[in-house]
Design a protein around this motif. Sequence first.
Motif, short mmCIF file in Angstrom:
data_model
loop_
_atom_site.label_atom_id
_atom_site.label_comp_id
_atom_site.label_asym_id
_atom_site.label_seq_id
_atom_site.Cartn_x
_atom_site.Cartn_y
_atom_site.Cartn_z
N VAL A 142 4.63 34.28 -30.14
CA VAL A 142 3.82 34.66 -31.30
C VAL A 142 2.59 35.46 -30.86
O VAL A 142 1.89 35.08 -29.93
N ARG A 143 2.36 36.57 -31.58
CA ARG A 143 1.23 37.45 -31.26
C ARG A 143 0.61 37.98 -32.55
O ARG A 143 1.15 37.79 -33.64
N SER A 144 -0.50 38.66 -32.39
CA SER A 144 -1.24 39.18 -33.53
C SER A 144 -0.37 40.09 -34.38
O SER A 144 0.40 40.90 -33.86
N GLN A 146 2.05 39.23 -36.40
CA GLN A 146 3.34 38.66 -36.77
C GLN A 146 3.19 37.67 -37.92
O GLN A 146 2.10 37.19 -38.22
N ARG A 147 4.34 37.36 -38.57
CA ARG A 147 4.40 36.31 -39.58
C ARG A 147 5.09 35.10 -38.98
O ARG A 147 6.16 35.21 -38.37
N VAL A 148 4.46 33.94 -39.16
CA VAL A 148 4.97 32.70 -38.59
C VAL A 148 5.14 31.68 -39.71
O VAL A 148 4.23 31.49 -40.52
N ALA A 170 -1.97 35.82 -36.15
CA ALA A 170 -0.73 35.82 -36.91
C ALA A 170 -1.00 35.45 -38.37
O ALA A 170 -1.97 34.76 -38.68
N VAL A 207 10.24 36.22 -41.58
CA VAL A 207 9.16 35.98 -40.63
C VAL A 207 9.63 36.32 -39.23
O VAL A 207 10.83 36.46 -38.97
N ASP A 208 8.67 36.47 -38.34
CA ASP A 208 9.00 36.78 -36.94
C ASP A 208 9.32 35.53 -36.13
O ASP A 208 10.05 35.60 -35.14
N ALA A 209 8.75 34.39 -36.55
CA ALA A 209 8.96 33.14 -35.81
C ALA A 209 8.89 31.96 -36.75
O ALA A 209 8.15 31.98 -37.74
N THR A 228 14.61 36.75 -35.51
CA THR A 228 13.58 35.73 -35.77
C THR A 228 13.68 34.62 -34.73
O THR A 228 14.74 34.01 -34.56
#
Length: 313
Positions: A142-144, A146-148, A170, A207-209, A228
């Motif tokens: 997870v990084r800036s 992204q959607r979690v 995030a 979402v990304d994660a 994802t």
Amino acid sequence: MRSAKYSGAGAAAEVVSVIDTEIPSPGPGEVLVRVGAAGLNPVDVKIRAAAVDFGPIIYTDLPGWDVAGVVSDVGPGVDEWAEGDRVFALAAFPAAAHTLAEYAVVAAGDLAASPSTWSTAQAGAAPLAALTAWQALETAGVRSGQRVLVLGGAGGVGHLAIQLAAARGAEVVATASPAKHELLRSWGASETVDYRDEAALAAIAPVDAVIITVDDTLPPRGAVAAGTSVVTITGLTDERRAELASWGAGPVERILVSANGGQLAEIAALAESEAVTVHLDSEFGLDELAAAQERVESGRVTGKVVVVVDPRV
């Protein structure tokens, strides 16, 4: 000293007691901590109820892993800590640590300085849950920007995962019952969803994660896109893993938290800047350990349950 003990497998009220035992001595690379508080986690009650090892997690009749307190003594070769230092740790996990006692021996490398912005109870409640959240976010990459999605956002790990993800920049979507949505937003969630509302769950954009903190639970189909990342702290059946794979999710990983004083120090730095706090559901004394474990087992905990071993620390 006084120390918690299990007499065997069974209900908390039947097998939990407090006994008198000798104060341990720190060996090479170890620190003796006068315990102020020790958090409780679902793994504590599961291992007590079964009185067996859970994979690499070692059963012991002298329980406890979370700890916060004051350094009382240091063993040979320890230069980074001194008597009087205020510290906290996830001690030895998944090996036995015996922190539900008035004194506990902790490896020097497992310790970090307690944040000045947290009470001793908050510091004692934090380590296992905070490190689990941290390591889950690391595993998911997870990084800036992204959607979690955090499933179980009001729990011990969930409420810290929200804050740590938000601190990384995030955008956080979190699930909980509606009564807890205001808390989720105060922790940094930009979108809150009732976990029982199928229409609201289905409306979550990809979402990304995904961080799963609830037993054997899948994210909504619409939230998962190709690539994802899905990280679970509780495990998934083969059938659920196959279903996620069919949606294009990947990688799908289960993590087991490990003790890490360096990562705890990074979390403490975020706490000092007031980016992360610990929500205490309830506090119990050492003599109330059975009731504290029953509270954890209730499934209605918001944040963390903590045992205050010595309120003077």
